[in-house]
Design a protein around this motif. Structure first.
Motif, mmCIF file in Angstrom:
data_model
loop_
_atom_site.group_PDB
_atom_site.id
_atom_site.type_symbol
_atom_site.label_atom_id
_atom_site.label_comp_id
_atom_site.label_asym_id
_atom_site.label_seq_id
_atom_site.Cartn_x
_atom_site.Cartn_y
_atom_site.Cartn_z
ATOM 1 N N TYR A 247 0.467 -0.847 -0.261
ATOM 2 C CA TYR A 247 0.085 -0.119 -0.329
ATOM 3 C C TYR A 247 0.819 1.328 -0.660
ATOM 4 O O TYR A 247 2.028 1.099 0.285
ATOM 5 N N ARG A 248 0.232 2.404 -0.291
ATOM 6 C CA ARG A 248 1.164 3.357 -0.879
ATOM 7 C C ARG A 248 0.399 4.380 0.666
ATOM 8 O O ARG A 248 -0.948 4.249 1.674
ATOM 9 N N LEU A 249 1.999 4.190 1.889
ATOM 10 C CA LEU A 249 1.027 5.223 2.979
ATOM 11 C C LEU A 249 1.526 6.264 3.624
ATOM 12 O O LEU A 249 3.173 7.097 2.698
ATOM 13 N N MET A 250 1.055 7.117 4.001
ATOM 14 C CA MET A 250 1.062 8.071 4.334
ATOM 15 C C MET A 250 0.483 8.946 5.434
ATOM 16 O O MET A 250 -0.815 8.425 6.443
ATOM 17 N N ALA A 251 1.301 9.408 6.234
ATOM 18 C CA ALA A 251 1.387 9.291 7.503
ATOM 19 C C ALA A 251 0.780 10.984 8.109
ATOM 20 O O ALA A 251 1.563 11.807 7.215
ATOM 21 N N LEU A 252 0.011 10.944 8.317
ATOM 22 C CA LEU A 252 -1.095 12.355 9.000
ATOM 23 C C LEU A 252 -0.241 12.420 10.561
ATOM 24 O O LEU A 252 -0.199 12.075 11.367
ATOM 25 N N PRO A 253 -0.494 13.958 10.656
ATOM 26 C CA PRO A 253 0.365 14.383 11.755
ATOM 27 C C PRO A 253 -0.674 13.972 13.086
ATOM 28 O O PRO A 253 -1.852 14.343 13.187
ATOM 29 N N LEU A 254 -0.376 14.360 14.223
ATOM 30 C CA LEU A 254 -1.416 13.893 15.463
ATOM 31 C C LEU A 254 -1.122 15.178 16.347
ATOM 32 O O LEU A 254 -0.648 16.232 16.019
ATOM 33 N N PRO A 255 -2.282 15.845 16.521
ATOM 34 C CA PRO A 255 -3.500 17.336 16.698
ATOM 35 C C PRO A 255 -2.125 17.344 17.901
ATOM 36 O O PRO A 255 -2.463 15.751 18.407
ATOM 37 N N ASP A 256 -1.537 18.190 18.711
ATOM 38 C CA ASP A 256 -0.999 18.416 19.784
ATOM 39 C C ASP A 256 -2.282 18.237 20.856
ATOM 40 O O ASP A 256 -3.688 18.120 20.828
ATOM 41 N N PRO A 257 -1.533 18.013 21.794
ATOM 42 C CA PRO A 257 -2.873 16.997 23.181
ATOM 43 C C PRO A 257 -3.861 18.141 22.814
ATOM 44 O O PRO A 257 -3.873 19.946 23.520
ATOM 45 N N ILE A 258 -5.158 17.686 23.233
ATOM 46 C CA ILE A 258 -6.118 18.534 23.752
ATOM 47 C C ILE A 258 -7.153 18.192 25.296
ATOM 48 O O ILE A 258 -7.769 16.630 24.516
ATOM 49 N N TYR A 259 -7.251 18.654 25.859
ATOM 50 C CA TYR A 259 -7.808 18.320 27.095
ATOM 51 C C TYR A 259 -8.759 19.074 27.728
ATOM 52 O O TYR A 259 -9.532 19.954 26.723
ATOM 53 N N GLY A 260 -9.745 18.221 28.212
ATOM 54 C CA GLY A 260 -11.232 18.858 28.795
ATOM 55 C C GLY A 260 -11.815 18.305 29.836
ATOM 56 O O GLY A 260 -11.001 17.065 31.068
ATOM 57 N N GLU A 261 -12.872 18.606 30.804
ATOM 58 C CA GLU A 261 -13.029 17.828 31.507
ATOM 59 C C GLU A 261 -14.012 17.219 31.839
ATOM 60 O O GLU A 261 -15.423 17.584 31.313
ATOM 61 N N GLU A 262 -13.898 16.450 32.697
ATOM 62 C CA GLU A 262 -15.594 14.915 33.127
ATOM 63 C C GLU A 262 -15.025 14.535 34.673
ATOM 64 O O GLU A 262 -14.253 14.057 34.806
ATOM 65 N N ASP A 263 -16.530 14.903 35.210
ATOM 66 C CA ASP A 263 -16.543 14.127 36.711
ATOM 67 C C ASP A 263 -15.622 15.234 37.745
ATOM 68 O O ASP A 263 -15.169 14.441 37.843
ATOM 69 N N GLY A 264 -15.169 16.386 37.250
ATOM 70 C CA GLY A 264 -14.065 16.896 38.049
ATOM 71 C C GLY A 264 -13.158 16.288 37.819
ATOM 72 O O GLY A 264 -12.359 17.061 38.232
ATOM 73 N N GLU A 265 -12.289 15.635 36.950
ATOM 74 C CA GLU A 265 -10.618 15.515 35.866
ATOM 75 C C GLU A 265 -10.920 16.045 34.612
ATOM 76 O O GLU A 265 -11.563 15.663 34.024
ATOM 77 N N THR A 266 -9.581 15.883 34.275
ATOM 78 C CA THR A 266 -9.562 16.792 33.489
ATOM 79 C C THR A 266 -9.115 14.832 32.718
ATOM 80 O O THR A 266 -8.043 14.135 32.921
ATOM 81 N N VAL A 267 -9.023 14.812 31.351
ATOM 82 C CA VAL A 267 -9.114 13.621 30.402
ATOM 83 C C VAL A 267 -8.852 14.370 29.282
ATOM 84 O O VAL A 267 -9.018 15.291 28.686
ATOM 85 N N MET A 268 -7.342 13.482 28.291
ATOM 86 C CA MET A 268 -7.046 13.458 27.458
ATOM 87 C C MET A 268 -8.627 13.393 26.116
ATOM 88 O O MET A 268 -9.194 12.418 26.159
ATOM 89 N N LEU A 269 -8.480 14.302 24.899
ATOM 90 C CA LEU A 269 -9.437 14.123 24.180
ATOM 91 C C LEU A 269 -9.217 13.389 22.733
ATOM 92 O O LEU A 269 -8.058 13.477 22.272
ATOM 93 N N PRO A 270 -9.912 12.007 22.147
ATOM 94 C CA PRO A 270 -8.573 11.535 20.698
ATOM 95 C C PRO A 270 -9.392 12.410 19.361
ATOM 96 O O PRO A 270 -10.146 12.573 18.561
ATOM 97 N N ALA A 271 -8.358 13.730 19.715
ATOM 98 C CA ALA A 271 -8.685 14.386 18.308
ATOM 99 C C ALA A 271 -7.510 14.111 17.165
ATOM 100 O O ALA A 271 -6.523 13.080 17.938
ATOM 101 N N THR A 272 -8.224 14.037 16.026
ATOM 102 C CA THR A 272 -7.438 13.077 15.058
ATOM 103 C C THR A 272 -7.751 13.626 13.504
ATOM 104 O O THR A 272 -9.164 13.603 13.502
ATOM 105 N N TYR A 273 -6.880 13.433 13.027
ATOM 106 C CA TYR A 273 -6.885 14.065 11.987
ATOM 107 C C TYR A 273 -8.088 12.811 10.796
ATOM 108 O O TYR A 273 -7.976 12.983 9.645
#
Length: 335
Positions: A247-273
């Motif tokens: 297969y022809r492979l082409m890598a997408l960059p990963l976004p810089d980490p993005i965080y959110g708040e859930e139940d009073g805790e900070t969690v990393m969100l699944p940002a992806t291109y």
């Protein structure tokens, strides 16, 4: 069905796209205004190229909202009670012979209530049947509610190859099958010729146990776009096309980490291109307010899809509920 029956590739011609609209009785309630603006932006982009089906318990309210933003000529509204908005996972998988496959959606392994969403396909099928009949196409509604399968968990090249991830399909509270048993079911139900399995851990914050549309996407000319990751890349290098070529492979960059708040805790969100949507004449690319990464991803998409417009949709609102553009949508092929 004949041997040419298959699940079309996403880049093949489409009749339209489905959006299941957010409302106050979903988990979107705390930021309903923000997510609604994002859905309006998606609706505007889609209807520039093809029809849009909006499923909502509040059709008149959404119609009035969109009348101020875009032409309603290519928008269809269907009233339906819903739990949430992830059309990719509760929507039909449509084969190229008009067979519409209704699989069981159980909230990604019984993590969330999904009874209303699991019933959406049954309710919208008469409308879809009518739309295809106008084009001289006979559809066939097939119940597969004995088998849990989410649209975001598979990718099809339109030629009989299905890509999927082992972590997701083997996760608890889905089908309780071995990998061999699952592969047999996929081959049979999707009329596929082979399954290529990816072993890659889910992204942080991913509720789906590792949907493939968050990490690897099959594109025209045997191109695989994937999240930049050495372990993942090595697996993809070992894959061969049906013709035996790499297969022809082409890598997408990963976004810089993005965080959110859930139940009073900070969690990393699944940002992806990787969670982009291919439509007629365009690709909708999620962006995350990171100009350098966003434009790098856009340039890669433009190289892979030189004849399509690349439309950037700010998706920071969507990832607050752990998905992105592809997760929100389901395409219906032009048969």
């Amino acid at each position: 069905m004949n041997e040419k029956t298959t699940l079309p590739a996403e880049w093949e011609q489409q009749w339209g796209v489905m959006l299941t609209w957010p409302h106050a009785k979903t988990d979107w309630q705390p930021y309903l205004e923000e997510i609604t603006e994002t859905y309006i932006e998606m609706a505007r982009a889609i209807t520039d190229y093809e029809d849009l089906l909006i499923v909502t318990p509040e059709p008149e309210k959404v119609k009035a909202l969109l009348a101020e933003e875009c032409s309603l000529e290519h928008i269809h509204f269907l009233e339906c009670a819903t739990n949430d908005t992830w059309a990719r996972d509760h929507g039909f998988l449509t084969l190229n012979d008009g067979t519409m496959l209704d699989f069981c959606f159980n909230g990604w392994g019984e993590k969330f209530e999904a009874g209303l969403d699991n019933d959406i396909n049954r309710q919208i099928y008469p409308f879809l049947q009518e739309q295809y009949a106008k084009q001289g196409i006979t559809t066939n509604y097939q119940h597969h509610l004995d088998f849990v399968l989410e649209g975001g968990s598979i990718e099809s090249d339109g030629k009989g190859t299905i890509f999927t991830t082992a972590d997701c399909l083997l996760a608890p509270h889905r089908n309780n099958m071995t990998k061999d048993q699952l592969e047999k079911e996929l081959l049979s139900r999707l009329h596929a010729k082979r399954v290529l399995w990816i072993n890659s851990k889910p992204m942080p914050g991913d509720d789906t146990d590792g949907h493939i549309d968050t990490m690897v996407r099959i594109c025209p000319d045997n191109t695989l776009l994937y999240n930049e990751d050495k372990t993942l890349e090595e697996q993809l290098k070992a894959f061969k096309t049906k013709e035996g070529t790499p297969y022809r492979l082409m890598a997408l960059p990963l976004p810089d980490p993005i965080y959110g708040e859930e139940d009073g805790e900070t969690v990393m969100l699944p940002a992806t291109y990787a969670n982009f949507l291919i439509i007629n004449g365009a690709v909708l690319l999620p962006t995350y307010g990171q100009p350098m990464n966003d434009m790098q991803a856009a340039d890669i998409l433009q190289e892979v899809f030189p004849d399509r417009d690349i439309i950037l949709i700010d998706s920071r609102s969507i990832i607050k509920q752990h998905g992105s553009i592809h997760c929100c949508t389901m395409q219906f092929p032009q048969l």
